[in-house]
Design an enzyme around this catalytic site. Structure first.
Site, PDB file in Angstrom:
ATOM      1  N   SER A  10       6.927 -12.871  -3.236  1.00 55.17           N
ATOM      2  CA  SER A  10       6.900 -10.817  -2.225  1.00 55.17           C
ATOM      3  C   SER A  10       5.007 -10.240  -2.042  1.00 55.17           C
ATOM      4  CB  SER A  10       7.462  -9.827  -3.589  1.00 55.17           C
ATOM      5  OG  SER A  10       6.499  -9.797  -4.617  1.00 55.17           O
ATOM      6  N   ASP A  57       7.009 -19.672 -14.850  1.00 56.30           N
ATOM      7  CA  ASP A  57       6.257 -18.607 -15.675  1.00 56.30           C
ATOM      8  C   ASP A  57       4.540 -18.666 -15.550  1.00 56.30           C
ATOM      9  OD1 ASP A  57       5.599 -16.289 -17.018  1.00 56.30           O
ATOM     10  OD2 ASP A  57       7.722 -15.645 -17.741  1.00 56.30           O
ATOM     11  N   ASN A  84      -1.983 -15.099  -7.721  1.00 53.68           N
ATOM     12  CA  ASN A  84      -1.759 -14.256  -7.430  1.00 53.68           C
ATOM     13  C   ASN A  84      -1.012 -12.873  -8.010  1.00 53.68           C
ATOM     14  OD1 ASN A  84      -1.578 -11.447  -5.382  1.00 53.68           O
ATOM     15  ND2 ASN A  84       0.679 -12.178  -5.248  1.00 53.68           N
ATOM     16  N   TYR A 149      -3.786  -2.084 -17.446  1.00 50.55           N
ATOM     17  CA  TYR A 149      -3.827  -2.644 -16.058  1.00 50.55           C
ATOM     18  C   TYR A 149      -5.308  -3.393 -15.845  1.00 50.55           C
ATOM     19  CZ  TYR A 149      -3.270  -3.764 -11.427  1.00 50.55           C
ATOM     20  OH  TYR A 149      -3.249  -4.528  -9.481  1.00 50.55           O
ATOM     21  N   LYS A 153      -8.076  -6.314 -15.181  1.00 47.73           N
ATOM     22  CA  LYS A 153      -8.606  -7.249 -14.341  1.00 47.73           C
ATOM     23  C   LYS A 153      -9.906  -6.663 -14.156  1.00 47.73           C
ATOM     24  CE  LYS A 153      -4.268  -7.344 -11.685  1.00 47.73           C
ATOM     25  NZ  LYS A 153      -4.024  -8.901 -11.527  1.00 47.73           N
TER      26      LYS A 153
HETATM   27  P1  NAD Z   1       4.764  -7.608  -6.161  1.00 44.26           P
HETATM   28  O1  NAD Z   1       4.832  -6.945  -7.080  1.00 44.26           O
HETATM   29  O2  NAD Z   1       5.205  -7.985  -5.289  1.00 44.26           O
HETATM   30  O3  NAD Z   1       4.089  -8.860  -6.585  1.00 44.26           O
HETATM   31  C1  NAD Z   1       3.764  -9.515  -8.067  1.00 44.26           C
HETATM   32  C2  NAD Z   1       4.107 -10.843  -7.526  1.00 44.26           C
HETATM   33  O4  NAD Z   1       3.738 -11.556  -9.043  1.00 44.26           O
HETATM   34  C3  NAD Z   1       5.472 -10.917  -7.976  1.00 44.26           C
HETATM   35  O5  NAD Z   1       6.679 -11.460  -6.405  1.00 44.26           O
HETATM   36  C4  NAD Z   1       6.279 -10.612  -9.342  1.00 44.26           C
HETATM   37  O6  NAD Z   1       7.608 -11.689  -9.103  1.00 44.26           O
HETATM   38  C5  NAD Z   1       5.378 -12.538  -9.924  1.00 44.26           C
HETATM   39  N1  NAD Z   1       4.850 -12.219 -11.571  1.00 44.26           N
HETATM   40  C6  NAD Z   1       4.846 -11.021 -12.329  1.00 44.26           C
HETATM   41  N2  NAD Z   1       4.620 -11.390 -13.181  1.00 44.26           N
HETATM   42  C7  NAD Z   1       4.852 -13.366 -13.085  1.00 44.26           C
HETATM   43  C8  NAD Z   1       4.592 -13.792 -14.572  1.00 44.26           C
HETATM   44  N3  NAD Z   1       4.863 -13.770 -14.987  1.00 44.26           N
HETATM   45  N4  NAD Z   1       4.421 -15.400 -13.284  1.00 44.26           N
HETATM   46  C9  NAD Z   1       4.328 -15.738 -12.383  1.00 44.26           C
HETATM   47  N5  NAD Z   1       5.113 -14.424 -11.495  1.00 44.26           N
HETATM   48  C10 NAD Z   1       5.041 -13.241 -12.055  1.00 44.26           C
HETATM   49  O7  NAD Z   1       3.361  -6.668  -6.049  1.00 44.26           O
HETATM   50  P2  NAD Z   1       1.494  -6.947  -5.021  1.00 44.26           P
HETATM   51  O8  NAD Z   1       0.899  -5.841  -5.244  1.00 44.26           O
HETATM   52  O9  NAD Z   1       2.213  -8.354  -4.127  1.00 44.26           O
HETATM   53  O10 NAD Z   1       0.417  -8.216  -6.519  1.00 44.26           O
HETATM   54  C11 NAD Z   1      -0.196  -9.314  -6.348  1.00 44.26           C
HETATM   55  C12 NAD Z   1      -1.328  -9.140  -6.924  1.00 44.26           C
HETATM   56  O11 NAD Z   1      -2.464  -8.110  -6.488  1.00 44.26           O
HETATM   57  C13 NAD Z   1      -1.001  -7.965  -8.690  1.00 44.26           C
HETATM   58  O12 NAD Z   1      -1.654  -9.330  -9.434  1.00 44.26           O
HETATM   59  C14 NAD Z   1      -2.006  -7.408  -8.078  1.00 44.26           C
HETATM   60  O13 NAD Z   1      -1.861  -6.870  -9.854  1.00 44.26           O
HETATM   61  C15 NAD Z   1      -2.461  -7.569  -7.171  1.00 44.26           C
HETATM   62  N6  NAD Z   1      -2.776  -6.097  -7.137  1.00 44.26           N
HETATM   63  C16 NAD Z   1      -1.661  -5.142  -5.893  1.00 44.26           C
HETATM   64  C17 NAD Z   1      -2.327  -3.637  -5.393  1.00 44.26           C
HETATM   65  C18 NAD Z   1      -0.998  -3.144  -5.101  1.00 44.26           C
HETATM   66  O14 NAD Z   1      -1.358  -1.994  -4.792  1.00 44.26           O
HETATM   67  N7  NAD Z   1      -0.297  -3.590  -4.356  1.00 44.26           N
HETATM   68  C19 NAD Z   1      -3.595  -3.939  -5.808  1.00 44.26           C
HETATM   69  C20 NAD Z   1      -4.769  -4.448  -6.790  1.00 44.26           C
HETATM   70  C21 NAD Z   1      -4.667  -5.973  -6.319  1.00 44.26           C
END
Ligand code: NAD
Length: 245
Positions: A10, A57, A84, A149, A153
């Site tokens: 995702s 996981d 990621n 969080y 990070k």
């Molecule tokens: P998202 O929820 O679509 O993606 C996160 C993914 O990580 C999901 O597919 C989820 O199933 C997977 N995940 C969670 N825990 C897991 C585990 N224990 N093992 C394997 N997979 C796991 O959201 P996103 O925004 O695409 O997030 C991706 C990354 O980007 C994250 O690390 C998030 O912290 C970082 N991020 C996101 C934003 C934002 O605003 N969306 C901003 C800064 C950083």
């Protein structure tokens, strides 16, 4: 080129897996749910690349070791890893449970450590590689109700810099990326908020007046992983429309 993307089913992970596939990469999409991984792999294949789903996981040492060894058995090598997978739990620190803290830290920080260790141990035997860790602009600034969080990070950035310095001699380039607000499933958990309200609220937090797109982050991951960034290691690329400046 063989690329591993965790949390690839995702959001930013899926956009990055698709972007690598457009470049002709063979992409391993890793995540927790087999069903969403299968959908993601179909989307990645639509871009013309070869792709495979591997459930993992990232909190589990055994599953992470298996993920990297299965990647290498299937595709022969691992050139690029985008670590990621991540979670965000919102709440006041005064009410945060130890279990919530553990979930955030074990996924975002320990997961990144476990992945990097397995990836580095393969890459150093294979003549090098590139790792990009997904941090956040929350590592650079405080955001309401996101203390755990942010702390996780910020630690990812520290880990990135330390590992970059240690492994550059083995031709492993390690960097981080720090996105600002991107509208992904991560933030879609407030039942009282419509998607439009959510986007508006997130956009209002950024001086740019808009949220970033998963594709804008993906493009920067590809750039960091490319030969154009050959002398960049231990760096954090902030992609947040000046929000943390
Ligand atoms: P998202 O929820 O679509 O993606 C996160 C993914 O990580 C999901 O597919 C989820 O199933 C997977 N995940 C969670 N825990 C897991 C585990 N224990 N093992 C394997 N997979 C796991 O959201 P996103 O925004 O695409 O997030 C991706 C990354 O980007 C994250 O690390 C998030 O912290 C970082 N991020 C996101 C934003 C934002 O605003 N969306 C901003 C800064 C950083």
């Amino acid at each position: 080129m063989v690329v591993l993307v965790t949390g690839g089913a995702s959001g930013i992970g899926l956009a990055t897996a698709r972007a690598f596939a457009r470049e002709g990469a063979r992409v391993v999409v890793a995540g927790r749910s087999r069903e969403s991984l299968d959908l993601a792999v179909a989307a990645v294949r639509e871009e013309g690349g070869e792709a495979m789903a591997l459930p993992c996981d990232v909190r589990s040492e055994e599953q992470v070791e298996r993920l990297v060894s299965q990647t290498v058995s299937a595709y022969g090598r691992l050139d690029i890893a985008f670590n990621n997978a991540g979670v965000s739990l919102v709440g006041s620190l005064s009410e945060f449970s130890a279990a919530e803290w553990d979930e955030v830290v074990s996924t975002n920080l320990t997961g990144t450590f476990l992945l990097m260790r397995a990836e580095i141990n393969h890459m150093r035997e294979n003549g090098g590689g590139v790792i990009v860790n997904n941090a956040s602009n929350a590592a650079h600034m405080t955001l309401p109700l996101l203390a755990a969080y942010s702390a996780s990070k910020a630690a990812v950035l520290s880990l990135t810099r330390a590992a970059a310095r240690e492994f550059i001699v083995q031709d492993i380039r390690i960097n981080a990326i720090s996105p600002g607000p991107v509208d992904t499933p991560m933030w879609a958990h407030r039942p009282d908020e419509t998607p439009e309200d959510r986007r508006e609220r997130m956009a209002a937090a950024s001086p740019s007046g808009r949220v970033g797109t998963p594709e804008e982050v993906a493009d920067m991951v590809l750039w960091l992983a490319s030969p154009a960034a050959a002398y960049i290691a231990g760096h954090d690329l902030v992609v947040d429309g000046a929000m943390s400046s």
